[in-house]
Design a protein around this motif. Structure first.
Motif, PDB file in Angstrom:
ATOM      1  N   LEU A 137      99.989 103.165 134.762  1.00 35.33           N
ATOM      2  CA  LEU A 137      99.938 104.024 134.085  1.00 35.33           C
ATOM      3  C   LEU A 137      99.610 105.506 135.087  1.00 35.33           C
ATOM      4  N   PRO A 138      99.226 105.043 136.751  1.00 35.01           N
ATOM      5  CA  PRO A 138      99.000 106.699 137.045  1.00 35.01           C
ATOM      6  C   PRO A 138      99.765 107.603 137.107  1.00 35.01           C
ATOM      7  N   LEU A 139     101.232 106.576 137.641  1.00 37.36           N
ATOM      8  CA  LEU A 139     102.836 107.076 137.943  1.00 37.36           C
ATOM      9  C   LEU A 139     103.174 108.033 136.847  1.00 37.36           C
ATOM     10  N   LEU A 140     102.843 107.246 135.690  1.00 33.93           N
ATOM     11  CA  LEU A 140     103.193 107.962 134.190  1.00 33.93           C
ATOM     12  C   LEU A 140     102.365 109.224 134.203  1.00 33.93           C
ATOM     13  N   ILE A 141     101.428 109.472 134.460  1.00 36.00           N
ATOM     14  CA  ILE A 141     100.807 110.213 134.873  1.00 36.00           C
ATOM     15  C   ILE A 141     100.785 111.550 135.568  1.00 36.00           C
ATOM     16  N   GLN A 142     101.420 110.936 136.558  1.00 33.51           N
ATOM     17  CA  GLN A 142     102.105 111.852 138.003  1.00 33.51           C
ATOM     18  C   GLN A 142     103.282 112.197 137.599  1.00 33.51           C
ATOM     19  N   MET A 143     104.327 111.722 136.414  1.00 32.44           N
ATOM     20  CA  MET A 143     105.664 112.192 136.360  1.00 32.44           C
ATOM     21  C   MET A 143     105.873 113.514 136.284  1.00 32.44           C
ATOM     22  N   PRO A 144     104.569 114.063 135.419  1.00 35.78           N
ATOM     23  CA  PRO A 144     105.104 115.697 135.191  1.00 35.78           C
ATOM     24  C   PRO A 144     104.274 116.541 136.508  1.00 35.78           C
ATOM     25  N   VAL A 145     103.757 115.974 136.561  1.00 35.24           N
ATOM     26  CA  VAL A 145     103.363 115.979 138.171  1.00 35.24           C
ATOM     27  C   VAL A 145     105.047 116.652 139.196  1.00 35.24           C
ATOM     28  N   PHE A 146     105.266 115.413 139.669  1.00 34.93           N
ATOM     29  CA  PHE A 146     106.257 115.191 140.452  1.00 34.93           C
ATOM     30  C   PHE A 146     107.471 116.098 140.137  1.00 34.93           C
ATOM     31  N   ILE A 147     107.672 116.436 138.732  1.00 36.43           N
ATOM     32  CA  ILE A 147     108.953 117.634 137.930  1.00 36.43           C
ATOM     33  C   ILE A 147     108.021 119.125 138.365  1.00 36.43           C
ATOM     34  N   ALA A 148     106.935 119.172 138.054  1.00 35.46           N
ATOM     35  CA  ALA A 148     106.819 120.143 138.068  1.00 35.46           C
ATOM     36  C   ALA A 148     106.681 120.888 139.263  1.00 35.46           C
ATOM     37  N   LEU A 149     106.101 119.725 139.983  1.00 37.30           N
ATOM     38  CA  LEU A 149     105.969 120.472 141.767  1.00 37.30           C
ATOM     39  C   LEU A 149     107.345 121.397 142.155  1.00 37.30           C
ATOM     40  N   TYR A 150     108.560 119.739 141.899  1.00 36.21           N
ATOM     41  CA  TYR A 150     109.597 120.116 142.420  1.00 36.21           C
ATOM     42  C   TYR A 150     110.402 121.381 142.333  1.00 36.21           C
ATOM     43  N   GLN A 151     109.905 121.970 140.629  1.00 34.16           N
ATOM     44  CA  GLN A 151     110.500 123.000 140.105  1.00 34.16           C
ATOM     45  C   GLN A 151     110.454 124.286 140.392  1.00 34.16           C
ATOM     46  N   SER A 152     108.873 124.415 139.980  1.00 35.37           N
ATOM     47  CA  SER A 152     108.094 125.261 140.314  1.00 35.37           C
ATOM     48  C   SER A 152     108.345 125.879 141.816  1.00 35.37           C
ATOM     49  N   VAL A 153     108.540 124.967 143.025  1.00 30.43           N
ATOM     50  CA  VAL A 153     109.132 125.628 144.426  1.00 30.43           C
ATOM     51  C   VAL A 153     110.195 125.907 144.312  1.00 30.43           C
ATOM     52  N   ASN A 154     111.095 124.754 143.830  1.00 28.13           N
ATOM     53  CA  ASN A 154     113.328 125.252 143.540  1.00 28.13           C
ATOM     54  C   ASN A 154     113.362 126.508 143.069  1.00 28.13           C
ATOM     55  N   ARG A 155     112.056 127.234 141.294  1.00 28.87           N
ATOM     56  CA  ARG A 155     112.722 128.193 141.037  1.00 28.87           C
ATOM     57  C   ARG A 155     111.860 129.242 141.065  1.00 28.87           C
TER      58      ARG A 155
END
Length: 282
Positions: A137-155
């Motif tokens: 459950l925690p990993l599933l909840i954090q998945m959007p955070v991983f993606i959002a962080l990566y893309q917010s920095v790189n984009r």
């Protein structure tokens, strides 16, 4: 055998989910601005980047500090869910002896027996009030955070070109310090959590996950390695403060020693009874 298969399935599921995270993270190449459209770009990524920028402004535009503090804030919000998941894992460990007994009782591989085994397992889960799938459950909840962080920095140009200590946040760490720190903190948290478990079945994940984190972060942006280091560092501290695994291990070892001593006393009593019985017959 079924335990080994189950562990392999969990490993495969974990790595599959992480692979999905980083495949999705690579999607989207255009810069995200206030004019970006769509829910993901215009709402999630844009506002996530703005939150990091705003927090960074409190520390003289240190975008690395912004990432760290936003990460800690997110982890703090997840404390109730993480605590619930860890409690669920502890209950799962407590019913492991009953699960082992069920597998031995229904060891036949025919369809009818395996169906009966699944029914008994579900009944045991229900009676114990646990869910075997909540561990993700925690990993599933954090998945959007991983993606959002990566893309917010790189984009986001201002974050993509931002510096923190010796690294450019949009580029890999040239000295591999942040990926190694991320791996160390992941290992520390995994080890601390395993100390509270009565069985050593999670040793594979304890050592593979930190290695996996290092391998994926040394090729990606330093911002993602910084996120993992801050997130798992906070998680390790949380585990120590809320679970006290050192106390849990001492209590478990004391209980196991008491059980071993009780078993030794029982065997001595049986031997003594047998000896007295032979003397009487004589």
């Amino acid at each position: 055998m079924s335990t080994i298969v189950k562990k392999r399935k969990r490993l495969l599921l974990m790595f599959s989910m992480l692979a999905v995270v980083f495949v999705l993270a690579a999607c989207g190449t255009s810069d995200v601005t206030a004019q970006s459209e769509g829910f993901w770009d215009g709402v999630v990524i844009y506002n996530f980047a703005q939150l990091i920028i705003w927090v960074s402004g409190l520390f003289n535009n240190s975008y690395g500090m912004g990432i760290i503090l936003v990460t800690v804030f997110i982890r703090a919000l997840l404390i109730p869910i993480t605590h619930f998941q860890q409690k669920n894992m502890q209950q799962m460990n407590e019913i492991n002896p009953q699960m082992t007994e069920l597998r031995e009782r229904y060891s036949s591989r025919d369809t009818e027996t395996q169906q009966k085994l699944r029914e008994e397992q579900q009944r045991l889960y229900k009676d114990a009030g646990v869910n075997p799938y909540l561990g993700f459950l925690p990993l599933l909840i954090q998945m959007p955070v991983f993606i959002a962080l990566y893309q917010s920095v790189n984009r986001t140009p201002i974050l993509r070109t931002g510096d923190f200590l010796w690294v450019n946040l949009g580029a890999p760490d040239p000295y591999l310090i942040l990926p190694i720190l991320a791996g160390i903190f992941t290992l520390a948290n995994s080890y601390l959590m395993s100390m509270g478990r009565p069985q050593a079945g999670g040793k594979v994940m304890t050592y593979i996950m930190p290695l996996f984190i290092v391998l994926i972060t040394f090729r990606l942006s330093s911002a993602l390695a910084l996120y993992f280091a801050a997130s798992n560092g906070f998680a390790a501290l949380q585990t120590v403060l809320l679970q006290n695994p050192f106390k849990a291990r001492r209590e478990r070892e004391l209980k196991e020693e008491q059980e071993r001593e009780a078993e030794r006393e029982r065997r001595r009593a049986m031997k003594k009874a047998q000896k007295l019985g032979r003397n009487v017959r004589k």
